[in-house]
Design a protein around this motif. Structure first.
Motif, PDB file in Angstrom:
ATOM      1  N   SER A 102       0.847  -1.182   0.000  1.00  0.00           N
ATOM      2  CA  SER A 102       0.000   0.000   0.000  1.00  0.00           C
ATOM      3  C   SER A 102       0.885   1.235   0.000  1.00  0.00           C
ATOM      4  CB  SER A 102      -0.897  -0.008   1.240  1.00  0.00           C
ATOM      5  OG  SER A 102      -0.117   0.087   2.389  1.00  0.00           O
ATOM      6  N   ARG A 166       1.569   3.708  -9.111  1.00  0.00           N
ATOM      7  CA  ARG A 166       0.979   4.474 -10.196  1.00  0.00           C
ATOM      8  C   ARG A 166       0.272   3.527 -11.139  1.00  0.00           C
ATOM      9  NH1 ARG A 166       3.393   7.059 -15.195  1.00  0.00           N
ATOM     10  NH2 ARG A 166       2.074   8.844 -15.569  1.00  0.00           N
ATOM     11  N   HIS A 167      -0.874   3.936 -11.557  1.00  0.00           N
ATOM     12  CA  HIS A 167      -1.639   3.242 -12.589  1.00  0.00           C
ATOM     13  C   HIS A 167      -2.150   1.883 -12.162  1.00  0.00           C
ATOM     14  CE1 HIS A 167      -1.102   6.306 -15.327  1.00  0.00           C
ATOM     15  NE2 HIS A 167       0.046   5.979 -15.871  1.00  0.00           N
ATOM     16  N   ASP A 169      -4.728   1.413 -10.444  1.00  0.00           N
ATOM     17  CA  ASP A 169      -6.179   1.465 -10.555  1.00  0.00           C
ATOM     18  C   ASP A 169      -6.632   1.186 -11.977  1.00  0.00           C
ATOM     19  OD1 ASP A 169      -4.843   3.675 -11.285  1.00  0.00           O
ATOM     20  OD2 ASP A 169      -6.359   5.113 -10.651  1.00  0.00           O
ATOM     21  N   ARG A 170      -5.793   1.458 -12.918  1.00  0.00           N
ATOM     22  CA  ARG A 170      -6.152   1.211 -14.302  1.00  0.00           C
ATOM     23  C   ARG A 170      -6.415  -0.265 -14.553  1.00  0.00           C
ATOM     24  NH1 ARG A 170      -1.992   3.850 -18.513  1.00  0.00           N
ATOM     25  NH2 ARG A 170      -2.426   5.997 -17.936  1.00  0.00           N
ATOM     26  N   TYR A 171      -5.762  -1.076 -13.776  1.00  0.00           N
ATOM     27  CA  TYR A 171      -5.895  -2.512 -13.998  1.00  0.00           C
ATOM     28  C   TYR A 171      -6.728  -3.155 -12.904  1.00  0.00           C
ATOM     29  CZ  TYR A 171      -2.293  -1.214 -17.159  1.00  0.00           C
ATOM     30  OH  TYR A 171      -1.596  -0.584 -18.142  1.00  0.00           O
ATOM     31  N   GLY A 172      -7.498  -2.352 -12.256  1.00  0.00           N
ATOM     32  CA  GLY A 172      -8.433  -2.905 -11.306  1.00  0.00           C
ATOM     33  C   GLY A 172      -7.831  -3.284  -9.976  1.00  0.00           C
ATOM     34  N   GLU A 174      -7.003  -1.890  -6.444  1.00  0.00           N
ATOM     35  CA  GLU A 174      -7.211  -0.715  -5.613  1.00  0.00           C
ATOM     36  C   GLU A 174      -6.098  -0.606  -4.603  1.00  0.00           C
ATOM     37  OE1 GLU A 174     -10.995  -0.598  -3.804  1.00  0.00           O
ATOM     38  OE2 GLU A 174     -12.048  -0.813  -5.709  1.00  0.00           O
ATOM     39  N   CYS A 175      -5.700   0.590  -4.398  1.00  0.00           N
ATOM     40  CA  CYS A 175      -4.679   0.741  -3.378  1.00  0.00           C
ATOM     41  C   CYS A 175      -4.746   2.144  -2.798  1.00  0.00           C
ATOM     42  CB  CYS A 175      -3.302   0.491  -3.965  1.00  0.00           C
ATOM     43  SG  CYS A 175      -3.032   1.404  -5.472  1.00  0.00           S
TER      44      CYS A 175
END
Lengths: 175, 1617
Positions: A102, A166-167, A169-172, A174-175
């Motif tokens: 995280s 970074r990024h 979230d783009r791949y699903g 969550e952090c």
């Protein structure tokens, strides 16, 4: 194409019976990870604590990874060595810990162990130094059949690691 | 918990304490409950629900009563009336309520009776009382209530009374809490009741209550049921009746002492018989007996055994027979049980899933075996050895491996020293060996047996014993057998025949040998052949023989009949055909006849068809006699006749050899010759000799026994293993007889298991001997007349065995298969034998597949599955053998993005390249966050470079040799840089920790002393500048300061009128020409200048990195500018690191121009009104200083010679200066123009430090220590003077410096020019050396170190810096017989450099190897400013004189006080061998190539000049160009001196009315770019006069070894009107 910045330091170590300590460290990742910049492994200076029990290294770690998957999340493996008064180095502990997943700053304590060896080796270690070492360093982080290994606990290495993601979230993720 | 509840709780507690209170509490609660229905009134409760509740209740009561005592029915009966009290008038319960109660009661009753009847039904037989409770339970379950809970509770009640009490409390509390009590107070009645009434104890209820927790409805029901009792209690008539009993009950319920609650019962027992009987009814016990098969199969079906039919069914799991039977029996009784059985009548089963080995490895004790990867190694605490840590290429091999080669011996099958007898003996031995081998195999016997077996098989096959098999298959197999019989017979016959002939030959050879021995009357060989006869029983033998023949005959006959039948068949068909045809023919004929009768004329035409089928002849039946005859003949030929004894030859060495004294002379010589010969073997591993056997004498039997085992410790995978057989004759040098190549053993062959093998060898040497020996390679004959010649070659056999050694722990010391994939394969090999097929030796997949097909492997057998898969994979065409295992499973599936996408990311790529320090990106500061912000063109250059890396670019280099050299240099550079990068990471403490020195007392004292010093404010002092480290610099921070002070002796303009002077073209000698020069000058030099201008108006233009600055114009040949020019400096790629700065290749050009003013006025009349002049600038010369020099020197201060072209049209040297000069001959050597400069960088940069890495060396350790000591001593005395003892050669090794110096031949071509003039030759040689292009090491190796290449390398590379030039020049001078030394010192502008010092007869000359110039020792303009040490071919001398300027030192090295020599008496010169080659070989340069290059350069330059003049038309004057071209070779031959005037005159003659300015440039050739730069820097193209014309000529003079001297003549012409 998520990116991970690992920025932090190996603060130091406590709880080792030996005094002059240094640490060899390395970061191991899976195949999906690509080191963009930074140095994967290194070695700290030898610190002889004058006051208190903790050996401070304050050794910087600065890595920038790109990853295409979560598998093989980076993990730190550490080897703590001690240097005796003759300048000889011997192993004081192996340890490993995962880089936190995280974002934010994390204080990590990595507990270490060292192989015990046979009683003869223990005796030799007590008197003339040296000691059993792993032939294959990757045993530290690959948990193969470590159950056969007899180990003794070493001290704790303290790390302070800051993480930037970074990024993901783009791949699903969550952090 | 609301307050009410709280209260209730308190009350209930009191209740426990005394009965009265309890009753009160009860009352209160009940009254509350009683009120409930009134308010809620749940009339809609469904009947089924009621039923449920009722039954529940009923159960409850039953249980309660059941438990304490068995009076089940009586209690309920008693309860019945009690629950039916008359309805009191005061009661507020309505009728509906009553009727409901009625109903419930009825239902309860019904349920009860039903339960009872069920009970009665269930237990028809009288049974013990105790049994009842379980049945009751069963009953309950039938009612659908939760049985377990209630049973539990009842039991508990039974167990402990106290628990029941607690339970009671709890439930009471619950009941109280649940009803909806109106907030506020109890009603008046309640209150009244509470205080006035004495309540009846209600034990039943108390016992019932625990069950009420089940639901509110229940409670309500209960509540509804209760009121009558309470009401009844109110009324006293009923009270008498019930009171006593109830009270008693209640008391008992609370008191443990009550007997009714306990009952002593006998232990419950059920007799075995009863149980069995009962079980029999309920249970089915399958029998253990085997079930007959017919039961298991459908009717009338035979069991079918798949395995017998050849299908793989796998191994069944092992199950005990009885268990199987039980199972089968059980299945059979089941419905459709048969479907569990297979066709063979057995239960269907999967193959045994149990692996033969445990899947979890056994846990061993720690000592015994730890897995390899977990192995620990006790390591001693050892200090790190830093040096070895950074060694390159120390890829440690996993261990050492050992190959054992056992060479047991050598046997010659032919040798030149063989006598004739030996030849025969060898032949005999060979035949005998063959015989033995055949005998051992005994193929004939084997085949005979096989034949027999086959015949038997046919016999049995014909017997119709097995009716079930179809006739077809039998026939088929029999046919197969028969064909096989035929083949086998043939084979056997052949074998037998071969055996026989072999035996015959043996006997023949033996006979020959015997006759030879008789003939020569001595024997040489102990060979002796004994033929043993083995008697055989004649009769049986004959019988067997006959039987065999008969069998064969019958078979043959059968065959023949078969054939015959076939043929008959054929015949019949063909005969039919023929018949049909005949018929047709006849019919035709008939017709024809009729026709001919009608038309007899036409008879002549008889249509005979061509294919008139012949009448087929029937095949002849076989003749038995003929066949028999045939068979017998053959048998007689190939087989032993019956009764004939079997012959067994035995070869023994029992014979005696004739001793020497009984032999003829030739034979004795031969024997002696043999004795003189000895043989040894060399073992070559990977073509390197590793060991050799001892030399053994050749025995008389030509056998050599070695019996040696060589243990080869190897690191690399063996590629070849060779034995070389050497033979020595007497004391002569050994000759190589033959090479024997041994196969590398399979990895499975280890020592002890390897068989001794023999490898044959033969040699093609020709030996003729003058004694009995037959020689080899020469014809000889056994016959007396010399016919039947034989030629034998030396040949033999080496018996050896090669195997891998076994280490001490039993592990074979075998290297992994290849260096790349060490890990996986070996691991795999250990894991599974079959899976390693693809990896190790078994690589021929087709063979494997064939084998698998032949051996009829069951493809369905899972044991063979991997093999089959492998075969199918391998043979299906794709050579994809899955020999990997996936480390990260499912990686692909969980990837965010694909690899391609990741690699496509420009941002990541940029980041990665930056961190890799790729030069283009090393200093990329900030990388954009988004891909879209990164331009694609960022990578273009880089990609181009990558692409071009392997392409030799001929565009830039023009000739291929240089391109190749450039590439090679690039490679060397890269490897060296890598080496240094590694070395650089090796830090010392001092590199990391800067410790300020603690001032000691002397420094303090000195400083104190300084305080007292007198202040002299007017005395200027240089202040040290602060040095700046390179990291924190950016563009524009660094400036180059060029201070131009003054110039001397610039050429001056020459009047155009000087065309009339014709200077004498006498050839001058070397010494004369300088002295003579003034005389040629015209005395009337200042006669007429254009427009009466001064001699020259020079200005200086400094160009650096394409920035140009220039000074103001001064006047006169000795101008003084004293101007400071400031030029910005930009590092390549913005990288200001030390390494990058060091490799800056830019050069500071300092050009001196003359500013010429021309009047452009067309008309003289306008002169009064305006000035129209055009400024032209004429290039006079330049000084080039590389930036790297400035960087390393920090500042450059001095007077430099201006590089002035040899011919400067329109200019000449100012005479007065020369006249003023002192005519010292040495002094005049440095004639020229000079400029005084001061150049520095602002701010001052810290130059990089050289690396102090020690390189490995092949020098003697002592010598290295001595050099270190020497250098340390020198540095102590004169820290600034350069002292060099060892240098690094191009392969990175430390080499002692004197090894570089050695006389080497210059090109013969140069020596031939002036055979009698050594001085001129020396100059020529120096010029040749200077023509080799200069490439500073600091540039090529990023300033890290100086690499010295040897002279041949230097000439091959055609690039090097001062050291290489100096070494080559020095070597040439040594060859020319001069005394020459290498001078290490400082020069301007180069800095630390190497010059060459020569001793001419009376004086020393200092040669600049890069320019070819030479200076006298006392020449003030000599660029060499100080001298550190001198290096000769055998010694080094360090300058320990006070001064180091060449002007002030003595070069006499024999004076020990002035020069400290390295090799002295204490350390004599050990005679070091040179690293230089013996001789330099010069190839002549291809003239045609040079000419081609010349044309190309000219073309390129012309194009460039046109490019530089984009706005003007560039005209080329062809006429002038051709003149110039003609002129350039002359310049080359005269080395650019003293032809100016001739040239000028010629030009003027030819181009009379042009104003002409131009000059030739001379350069060594390396690349085109420097040439272009040089032309650009002259600024010829800058003329923008409209009618200007240009001329450009290039001439390349080739010297040997591709050294090219380039002349470029550029000129501009302006037509004079």
């Amino acid at each position: 194409m998520a990116e991970v910045h690992v920025i932090g330091q190996i603060m130091g170590a406590t709880g080792f019976s030996e005094s002059s300590l240094f640490c060899k460290w390395g970061v191991h990742t899976g195949a999906a990870w690509k080191l963009l910049s930074g140095i994967r492994e290194g070695q700290t200076q030898v610190d002889t604590p004058q006051v208190g029990d903790m050996a401070y290294w304050s050794h910087p770690i600065d890595l920038h990874f790109a990853t295409k998957g979560l598998q093989g999340w980076p993990r730190l493996h550490l080897q703590v060595w001690s240097q005796d008064s003759f300048g000889r180095c011997q192993l004081a502990g192996y340890g490993f810990c995962h880089v936190p997943s995280s974002p934010g700053t994390h204080q990590l304590a990595c507990h270490t162990w060292r192989p015990l060896g046979s009683w003869r080796e223990q005796l030799a270690r007590a008197f003339v130094g040296g000691g059993p070492q792993l032939l294959h360093g990757d045993t530290i982080y690959s948990g193969a059949d470590r159950y056969r290994l007899h180990t003794a606990a070493g001290g704790t290495v303290h790390l302070e690691i800051g993480l930037l993601l970074r990024h993901f979230d783009r791949y699903g993720v969550e952090c | 918990m609301n307050p009410k509840e709280e209260k209730v709780k308190i009350i209930t507690e009191e209740f426990i304490e005394n009965d009265e209170d309890a009753n009160v509490g009860k009352r209160k609660k009940n009254s509350k409950v009683q009120r409930q229905p009134r308010k809620k009134q749940p009339p809609t409760t469904g009947p089924d629900k009621m039923m449920l509740e009722e039954s529940h209740l009923g159960n409850q009561q039953e249980l309660v009563q059941d438990e304490p005592q068995t009076r089940l029915l009586s209690v309920t009966a008693r309860r019945g009336p009690r629950s039916l009290p008359p309805i009191p008038s005061a009661s507020r319960t309505g009728f509906a309520e009553f009727s409901m109660r009625e109903r419930m009661r009825e239902k309860l009753q019904a349920a009860r009776s039903k339960a009872e009847s069920a009970l009665l039904q269930e237990i028809p037989t009288p049974r013990p009382q105790r049994l009842r409770s379980p049945t009751v339970k069963e009953l309950e379950t039938e009612f659908g209530t939760e049985s377990g809970k209630e049973v539990g509770s009842t039991q508990q009640e039974d167990d402990t009374q106290s628990y029941a009490r607690v339970k009671f409390h709890v439930s009471a509390r619950k009941i109280k809490s649940k009803p909806q009590v109106p907030p506020g107070f109890p009603s008046a009645e309640e209150a009244y009741n509470f205080f006035t009434f004495t309540f009846d104890p209600e034990p039943e209820e108390a016992e019932e209550k625990p069950k009420h927790g089940d639901g509110t409805h229940q409670e309500e029901e209960e509540g509804e049921e209760e009121p009558p009792t309470e009401e009844g209690a109110n009324r006293m008539d009923e009270e008498e009746l019930l009171h006593g009993k109830d009270a008693e009950d209640f008391l008992l319920g609370l008191d443990h002492t009550a007997d009714e609650f306990l009952a002593v019962r006998p232990a419950h027992y059920e007799s075995v018989h009863v149980r069995l009987q009962r079980e029999k009814e309920m249970l089915f016990i399958p029998s253990r007996l085997t079930v007959p098969t017919y039961k298991k199969l459908p009717e009338n079906v035979q069991p079918r055994f798949l395995e017998d039919e050849g299908l793989y069914i796998g191994e069944r799991p092992e199950v005990a027979r009885t268990n199987q039977n039980i199972m089968e029996n059980r299945l059979l009784t089941q419905e459709s049980g048969r479907r569990w059985f297979g066709d063979d009548g057995r239960i269907l089963a999967l193959p045994n899933p149990i692996k033969p080995f445990p899947s979890r490895p056994p846990v061993f004790m720690q000592e015994q075996s730890i897995k390899a990867e977990l192995e620990t190694l006790y390591k001693k605490a050892v200090k790190y050895v830093h040096r070895s840590q950074h060694m390159i290429g120390s890829g440690d091999p996993a261990g050492n491996f050992q190959l054992d080669i056992d060479i047991s011996g050598l046997i010659f099958t032919h040798h030149p020293c063989f006598s004739r007898e030996h030849v025969l003996a060898a032949k005999l031995a060979q035949l005998y060996d063959q015989y033995l081998a055949r005998h051992q195999r005994n193929k004939a016997k084997f085949l005979t047996d096989k034949l027999q077996a086959l015949r038997n098989a046919v016999q049995t096959g014909l017997n119709p014993e097995k009716p079930h098999q179809s006739l077809d298959t039998i026939q088929k197999t029999i046919n197969e057998y028969k064909s096989e019989i035929r083949q086998t017979r043939k084979l056997r016959d052949a074998e037998q025949e071969r055996d026989r002939t072999l035996l015959k030959t043996i006997i023949k050879v033996w006979k020959e040998m015997k006759s030879l021995r008789e003939f020569q009357r001595f024997t040489n060989t102990p060979l002796k052949l004994v033929l043993r006869k083995e008697k055989v029983d004649q009769k049986t033998d004959e019988e067997a023989y006959e039987a065999e023949i008969q069998a064969e005959i019958s078979e043959l006959l059968e065959e023949h009949t078969e054939e015959y039948e076939q043929k008959m068949e054929e015949y019949r068909t063909s005969y039919q055909q023929w018949k049909a045809w005949k018929k047709a023919q006849r019919a035709k004929k008939k017709k024809k006849k009729q026709a001919t009768e009608e038309h007899p004329e036409e008879e002549t035409e008889e249509p005979y068809p061509e294919e008139d089928p012949v009448k087929p002849s029937p095949p002849e039946p076989t003749d038995r006699a003929a066949v028999e005859q045939q068979v017998r003949e053959r048998a007689a030929q190939s087989r032993r006749r019956p009764g004939e004894p079997t012959l067994l030859p035995e070869l023994s060495l029992a014979g005696s050899v004739t001793p020497n004294d009984q032999c003829p002379r030739a034979e004795v010589w031969r024997r002696e010759d043999v004795k003189r010969r000895s043989v040894y073997l060399k073992v070559l591993f990977n073509n390197k000799e590793v060991s050799r056997t001892v030399s053994r004498q050749l025995g008389t039997d030509f056998r050599v026994h070695f019996g040696q085992i060589f243990n080869l410790q190897i690191f690399n995978w063996p590629e070849s293993l060779t034995l070389q057989v050497y033979e020595t004759v007497g004391h002569s040098s050994p000759t190589l007889l033959a090479e024997v190549f041994l196969p590398i053993p399979e990895t499975t062959i280890v020592t002890g298991r390897a068989p001794i093998e023999e490898v044959e060898f033969s040699s093609n040497q020709h030996v003729t001997l003058d004694h009995e020996g037959v020689g080899s390679g020469v014809p000889f004959s056994f016959e007396a007349d010399g016919s039947n010649q034989l030629i034998l070659m030396t040949s033999g056999k080496v018996s050896h065995s090669v195997a891998w050694a076994i280490g001490e722990n039993g592990i074979p010391l075998i290297p992994p298969l290849s260096q790349q994939n060490i890990g996986f394969r070996s691991a795999l090999k250990r894991a599974d034998a079959i899976s390693s097929i693809g990896t190790s030796g078994v690589t021929d997949m087709k063979k494997l597949a064939k084998w698998a097909a032949e051996s009829k492997l069951d493809p369905n057998d899972p044991n063979n599955a991997p093999l089959m898969q492998l075969i199918s994979v391998a043979t299906s065409g794709e050579s994809y053998v899955p020999d990997f295992f996936r480390l990260e499973q499912l990686q692909q599936e969980f990837n965010f993005v694909s690899d391609e996408e990741l690699n496509r990311s420009k941002r990541f790529r940029l980041l990665h390249l930056r961190s890799q320090q790729v030069p283009e990106f090393r200093n990329y500061k900030q990388i954009p966050v988004y891909d879209r912000e990164i331009m694609e063109k960022v990578f273009q250059d880089y990609e181009k470079r990558l692409r071009d890396r392997n392409v030799i670019e001929t565009k830039d280099h023009i000739d291929t040799h240089r391109a190749v050299v450039a590439k090679y240099l690039q490679q060397v550079r890269e490897s060296v840089i890598n080496r240094f990068l590694i070395a650089k990471q090796h830090f010392l403490l001092a590199d990391l920790v800067v410790e300020e020195e603690v001032p000691n007392i002397s420094i303090l004292g000195l400083n104190l002393f300084k305080l007292a010093e007198q202040k002299r404010p007017l005395r200027p002092r240089r202040k040290g500048r602060k040095k700046v480290t390179a990291q924190n610099l950016s563009d524009g921070d660094i400036r180059l300061l060029v201070n131009i002070i003054r110039a001397y002796d610039l050429p001056v303009r020459k009047p155009t009128a000087s065309k009339f002077q014709q200077p004498s073209r006498s050839s001058r000698t070397f010494r004369e020409k300088h002295a003579a020069s003034p005389d040629t000058r015209s005395p009337t030099h200042s006669a007429d200048y254009p427009l009466g201008q001064v001699l020259v108006r020079p200005f200086v233009e400094v160009s650096f990195q394409r920035t140009i600055c220039h000074t103001t114009t001064a006047e006169g040949p000795n101008p003084s500018w004293n101007e400071e020019l400031e030029l910005p400096f930009r590092a390549p790629n913005g990288d200001y690191s030390t390494a990058s700065l060091q490799s800056v290749k830019d050069v500071v050009f300092i050009n001196i121009f003359d500013e010429v003013l021309y009047d452009v006025l067309e008309d003289d009349r306008e002169r009064g009104n305006g000035i129209h002049t055009r400024i032209e600038r004429h290039w006079l010369g330049c000084v080039k200083i590389p930036f790297s020099t400035i960087y390393f020197q920090a500042r450059i201060d001095g007077t430099f010679k201006i590089d002035i072209p040899p011919v400067l049209l329109g200019y000449s040297k100012e005479q007065n200066m020369i006249i003023e000069r002192d005519f010292d001959s040495v002094r005049s050597l440095s004639e020229g123009s000079y400029i005084t400069l001061f150049i520095t960088i602002e701010p001052q940069l810290v130059p990089g430090e050289s690396v102090r890495e020690k390189f490995d060396s092949q020098e003697d350790e002592k010598l290295l220590q001595a050099t270190e000591k020497f250098q340390a001593e020198c540095a102590l005395k004169f820290p600034k003077r350069q002292c060099l003892a060892t240098v690094i050669d191009i392969s990175g090794k430390t080499v002692f410096i004197t090894r570089y110096l050695k006389p080497l031949n210059p090109p013969q071509e140069l020596l031939n020019i002036y055979p009698n003039n050594p001085q001129a030759t020396a100059e020529l040689v120096a010029r040749y050396v200077s023509l080799i292009p200069f490439l500073p090491d600091t540039v090529s190796f990023a300033g890290l170190c100086d690499l010295w290449s040897t002279s041949d390398q230097f000439l091959d590379l055609l690039a090097g810096d001062e050291e290489e030039h100096a070494v080559l020049l020095c070597n040439y001078f040594l060859f020319l017989g001069k005394k020459a030394w290498l001078v290490m010192g400082n020069a301007i502008p180069e800095g630390p450099t190497a010059y060459v010092l020569t001793w001419e007869k009376s004086h020393y000359l200092i040669w600049n190897p890069c320019s070819g110039n030479f200076y006298g020792q006392f020449d003030t303009f000599c660029p060499l400013k100080n001298v550190g040490c001198l290096i000769g071919p055998d010694n080094i001398w360090f300058n320990i004189q006070q001064y180091d300027s060449p002007l002030r030192i003595n070069f006499d090295v024999t004076k020990h006080k002035l020069w400290k020599s390295f090799f002295s008496r204490s350390l004599p010169y050990p005679g070091l061998s040179s690293v230089q080659p013996e001789e330099l070989i010069y190839q002549n340069t291809d003239k045609a190539a040079a000419a081609e290059l010349q044309d190309r350069i000219e073309k390129i330059l012309k194009e460039k000049i046109m490019d530089w003049r984009p706005r003007h038309l560039t005209r080329w004057n062809r006429y002038c160009t051709s003149t110039l071209r003609h002129f350039l070779p002359l310049l080359e031959s005269s080395q650019g001196e003293d032809i100016e005037d001739d040239h000028r005159a010629e030009l003027l003659k030819q181009l009379g009315d042009y104003r002409f300015s131009g000059f030739p440039l001379h350069m060594p050739y390396s690349e085109v770019k420097p040439l272009i730069d040089a032309v650009y820097s002259t600024g010829v193209h800058n003329i923008d006069v409209p009618n200007v014309e240009f001329a450009l000529a290039v001439y390349i003079h080739p010297y040997p070894k591709n050294v090219l001297s380039v002349w470029i003549y550029v000129a501009s012409l302006i037509r004079n009107r």
